[in-house]
Enzyme design. Structure first.
Site, mmCIF file in Angstrom:
data_model
loop_
_atom_site.group_PDB
_atom_site.id
_atom_site.type_symbol
_atom_site.label_atom_id
_atom_site.label_comp_id
_atom_site.label_asym_id
_atom_site.label_seq_id
_atom_site.Cartn_x
_atom_site.Cartn_y
_atom_site.Cartn_z
ATOM 1 N N ARG A 16 66.215 57.088 -64.609
ATOM 2 C CA ARG A 16 64.698 56.332 -64.321
ATOM 3 C C ARG A 16 63.829 56.969 -63.300
ATOM 4 N NH1 ARG A 16 66.377 50.844 -62.034
ATOM 5 N NH2 ARG A 16 68.623 51.675 -61.705
ATOM 6 N N GLN A 74 82.576 65.765 -62.230
ATOM 7 C CA GLN A 74 83.013 64.604 -63.052
ATOM 8 C C GLN A 74 82.515 64.735 -64.311
ATOM 9 O OE1 GLN A 74 81.532 60.973 -62.027
ATOM 10 N NE2 GLN A 74 83.063 59.906 -62.738
ATOM 11 N N GLY A 102 74.785 59.883 -52.966
ATOM 12 C CA GLY A 102 73.928 60.897 -52.639
ATOM 13 C C GLY A 102 72.555 60.536 -52.714
ATOM 14 N N GLY A 138 77.733 44.123 -56.565
ATOM 15 C CA GLY A 138 79.029 43.561 -56.671
ATOM 16 C C GLY A 138 79.266 42.454 -55.615
ATOM 17 N N ASN A 169 78.479 44.341 -51.937
ATOM 18 C CA ASN A 169 78.958 45.593 -51.569
ATOM 19 C C ASN A 169 77.777 46.602 -51.785
ATOM 20 O OD1 ASN A 169 80.648 47.473 -51.604
ATOM 21 N ND2 ASN A 169 80.651 47.833 -53.921
ATOM 22 N N ARG A 333 48.597 82.040 -39.389
ATOM 23 C CA ARG A 333 49.725 82.159 -40.407
ATOM 24 C C ARG A 333 50.747 82.595 -39.619
ATOM 25 N NH1 ARG A 333 46.782 85.789 -44.450
ATOM 26 N NH2 ARG A 333 49.104 85.993 -45.094
ATOM 27 N N ALA A 380 31.719 86.972 -34.199
ATOM 28 C CA ALA A 380 31.695 86.010 -35.387
ATOM 29 C C ALA A 380 31.739 87.048 -36.611
ATOM 30 C CB ALA A 380 30.476 85.242 -35.426
ATOM 31 N N SER A 405 29.435 91.091 -33.630
ATOM 32 C CA SER A 405 29.589 89.974 -34.792
ATOM 33 C C SER A 405 29.357 90.975 -36.137
ATOM 34 C CB SER A 405 28.577 89.071 -34.957
ATOM 35 O OG SER A 405 28.691 88.004 -33.841
HETATM 36 C C1 UD1 Z 1 78.028 50.139 -57.429
HETATM 37 C C2 UD1 Z 1 79.275 49.301 -56.967
HETATM 38 C C3 UD1 Z 1 78.677 47.767 -56.601
HETATM 39 C C4 UD1 Z 1 77.684 48.156 -55.240
HETATM 40 C C5 UD1 Z 1 76.634 48.851 -55.940
HETATM 41 C C6 UD1 Z 1 75.525 49.094 -54.792
HETATM 42 C C7 UD1 Z 1 80.871 49.926 -58.353
HETATM 43 C C8 UD1 Z 1 81.854 49.802 -59.369
HETATM 44 N N1 UD1 Z 1 79.974 49.109 -58.162
HETATM 45 O O1 UD1 Z 1 77.535 49.548 -58.632
HETATM 46 O O2 UD1 Z 1 79.561 46.953 -56.305
HETATM 47 O O3 UD1 Z 1 77.075 46.758 -55.182
HETATM 48 O O4 UD1 Z 1 77.024 50.110 -56.407
HETATM 49 O O5 UD1 Z 1 74.563 50.125 -55.258
HETATM 50 O O6 UD1 Z 1 81.301 50.764 -57.764
HETATM 51 N N2 UD1 Z 1 78.494 57.671 -59.830
HETATM 52 C C9 UD1 Z 1 79.272 58.688 -60.081
HETATM 53 N N3 UD1 Z 1 80.347 58.678 -61.161
HETATM 54 C C10 UD1 Z 1 80.127 57.734 -61.978
HETATM 55 C C11 UD1 Z 1 79.275 56.571 -61.905
HETATM 56 C C12 UD1 Z 1 78.629 56.427 -60.637
HETATM 57 O O7 UD1 Z 1 79.043 59.780 -59.219
HETATM 58 O O8 UD1 Z 1 81.022 57.771 -62.922
HETATM 59 C C13 UD1 Z 1 77.635 57.406 -58.586
HETATM 60 C C14 UD1 Z 1 76.170 57.274 -59.163
HETATM 61 O O9 UD1 Z 1 75.400 58.514 -59.136
HETATM 62 C C15 UD1 Z 1 75.487 56.587 -58.174
HETATM 63 C C16 UD1 Z 1 76.892 55.759 -57.356
HETATM 64 O O10 UD1 Z 1 78.067 56.482 -57.901
HETATM 65 O O11 UD1 Z 1 74.969 57.297 -56.941
HETATM 66 C C17 UD1 Z 1 76.820 54.189 -57.781
HETATM 67 O O12 UD1 Z 1 77.158 54.047 -59.069
HETATM 68 P P1 UD1 Z 1 76.185 53.029 -60.025
HETATM 69 O O13 UD1 Z 1 76.800 53.001 -61.664
HETATM 70 O O14 UD1 Z 1 74.643 52.883 -59.890
HETATM 71 O O15 UD1 Z 1 76.898 51.583 -59.458
HETATM 72 P P2 UD1 Z 1 76.190 50.251 -59.535
HETATM 73 O O16 UD1 Z 1 76.742 49.759 -61.097
HETATM 74 O O17 UD1 Z 1 75.184 50.249 -58.817
#
Ligand code: UD1
Ligand code: CA
Length: 455
Positions: A16, A74, A102, A138, A169, A333, A380, A405
């Site tokens: 996005r 991953q 991150g 969540g 969460n 500079r 100048a 100058s």
């Molecule tokens: C997650 C939480 C949710 C919380 C929300 C807050 C879970 C299952 N859900 O949901 O409870 O309210 O964050 O923003 O944890 N990422 C990885 N690898 C993956 C999936 C995700 O590194 O396989 C990283 C993403 O880059 C991201 C973060 O984890 O930075 C959150 O992942 P995202 O899929 O956005 O989780 P949410 O559905 O927002």
């Protein structure tokens, strides 16, 4: 903290953002998002930090790649629980793990310390907030009797009652390592997104009789994530507003606190005044009573007491002494040092030069690779011709020199103590002290000369 591990999740591609740059490398306050999370993580002095990065995100590792980090790839990305599973071989057996993101750059050290204190070797601790509109997050499910946390239910898996829960969460949590080793391998993906949810370990912990603590951030904006340029721009403003408020609290005068940008560290002495639309980058140190005019850009600069920088000046990698006046429209500079009581005026460019106290370069000059003595007056339009197209050469201007100058000083050249240079001269040889040197043809007039007329 000796027994602390930190995992930073950064595997998402950030579609996005509509950009070819991975999301966590986009800058906030002049620094990649991931570096914000890393710097805060490092401030906790953890035993180790693991960064989970994903397919297509090798650029992240290349850009940030510090040796002391553990990089875990991953591939594919099957959820936050799956992301943590990849780190298991690296996690300590004992102690705690803190999970950060991150793309959540503004989380504060203070909040994380609170969260860590809420946990212990026995308990999980979740960072939660209450939101008027919890959609998308969540939900924190608590039991009705003791109000203990018993589960996190993802938005897409909620029932009608759970949808009404306003405590959410943030994703940031602390989990004992022993529990991660035990529970992560047991996670399943039987949910609406077919993902391995990290959040499922909360129900596992509750069933195992563990107490799950909740802590809350000092400010709700700390837990905001970046998924789009709109959110990035909003967080940038939040960051800048907070920085400006800190400066105001320290006693700095900001003519408009909403029109300052600090992309690094700005250290100010007493009674510093900063006009609108200034940008500070890297490390900038301003002494007591320093004034910065409107629209200045300062990068890695030290300025001593009572110096005034007038508007539209650009200063980089330079040291400036006390009681100087620089600008408007000056460009200083890298490698430049100005001693005390120096005047540098409009359209003056100074590069890699040191200027001694009391000297003035007030208009339209270029001074490069030069040493300028005390009480020198540079007229100048004076240019140090320091470059022959291949090599750079030094110009030395000793104390009490007066340069007329529109003079060119062809380097290497030395203008000795007390010399005066006649205006309009091209100086190619060292000058004797206390004498007038000039190099221009004698003025003459042609009697009877007529302007041409139209034929
Ligand atoms: C997650 C939480 C949710 C919380 C929300 C807050 C879970 C299952 N859900 O949901 O409870 O309210 O964050 O923003 O944890 N990422 C990885 N690898 C993956 C999936 C995700 O590194 O396989 C990283 C993403 O880059 C991201 C973060 O984890 O930075 C959150 O992942 P995202 O899929 O956005 O989780 P949410 O559905 O927002
Ligand atoms: Ca998210």
């Amino acid at each position: 903290m000796k027994e602390l591990n930190i995992i930073i999740l950064a595997a998402g591609l950030g579609k996005r953002m509509n950009s070819s740059l991975p999301k966590v490398l986009h800058s906030l306050a002049g620094k990649p998002l991931l570096s914000h999370a890393l710097d805060t993580a490092n401030a906790l002095l953890p035993h180790k930090i693991c960064v989970v990065y994903g397919h297509g995100n090798d650029a992240v590792r290349e850009a940030i790649g510090k040796n002391e980090l553990i990089w875990v790839k991953q591939e594919p990305q099957l959820g936050t629980g799956h992301a943590l599973m990849q780190t298991l071989p690296h996690l300590d057996k004992k102690g705690l793990t803190l999970v950060l993101y991150g793309d959540v750059p503004l989380i504060s050290l203070e909040t994380l310390q609170k969260l860590i204190s809420a946990s212990s070797k026995e308990n999980l601790a979740l960072l939660t907030v209450r939101l008027d509109d919890p959609t998308g997050y969540g939900r924190i499910v608590r039991d009705t009797e003791a109000n203990n946390i018993i589960a996190i239910v993802e938005d897409k898996d909620t029932n009608i009652d759970q949808q009404k829960i306003k405590e959410i969460n943030t994703g940031i949590m602390v989990i004992p390592n022993a529990n991660l080793h035990e529970w992560l391998p047991k996670l399943e993906n039987k949910n609406s997104q077919k993902e391995y949810y990290l959040t499922d370990i909360v129900a596992i912990a509750a069933k195992a009789g563990k107490k799950i603590e909740a802590a809350h951030p000092s400010n709700n904006w700390e837990v905001l994530g970046v998924n789009s340029k709109v959110q990035l721009a909003a967080l940038e403003r939040t960051y800048q507003k907070n920085y400006a408020e800190k400066l105001l609290e320290q006693g700095v005068t900001l003519i408009d606190a909403s029109r300052i940008d600090v992309r690094g560290k700005l250290n100010c002495g007493k009674d510093v005044e900063i006009d609108i639309n200034c940008i500070f980058e890297g490390e900038v140190i301003l002494g007591d009573r320093v004034k910065i005019g409107a629209h200045c850009i300062l990068k890695n600069v030290k300025i001593k007491a009572a110096t005034i920088i007038f508007p539209f000046s650009l200063i980089e990698d330079a040291d400036i002494g006390k009681n100087c006046r620089v600008g408007p429209f000056s460009r200083i500079r890298p490698g430049t040092s100005l001693a005390d009581k120096i005047h540098v005026g409009n359209f003056v460019e100074i590069k890699n030069s040191s200027i001694n106290s009391g000297s003035k370069i007030n208009h339209l000059s270029y001074i490069g690779d030069a040493t300028v003595g005390k009480k020198v007056n540079v007229g100048a339009g004076t240019i140090t011709c320091n470059y022959d197209g291949v090599n750079k050469f030094q110009t030395v201007i000793e104390d009490n020199v007066f340069i007329g100058s529109d003079t060119q000083l062809i380097a290497p050249v030395k203008i000795t103590n007390g010399s005066t240079i006649g205006a309009g001269s091209t100086i190619t040889m060292n000058t004797p002290p206390e004498e007038l040197s000039l190099s221009r043809s004698k003025q003459r007039s042609i009697p009877g000369w007529k302007r041409p007329t139209k034929k």
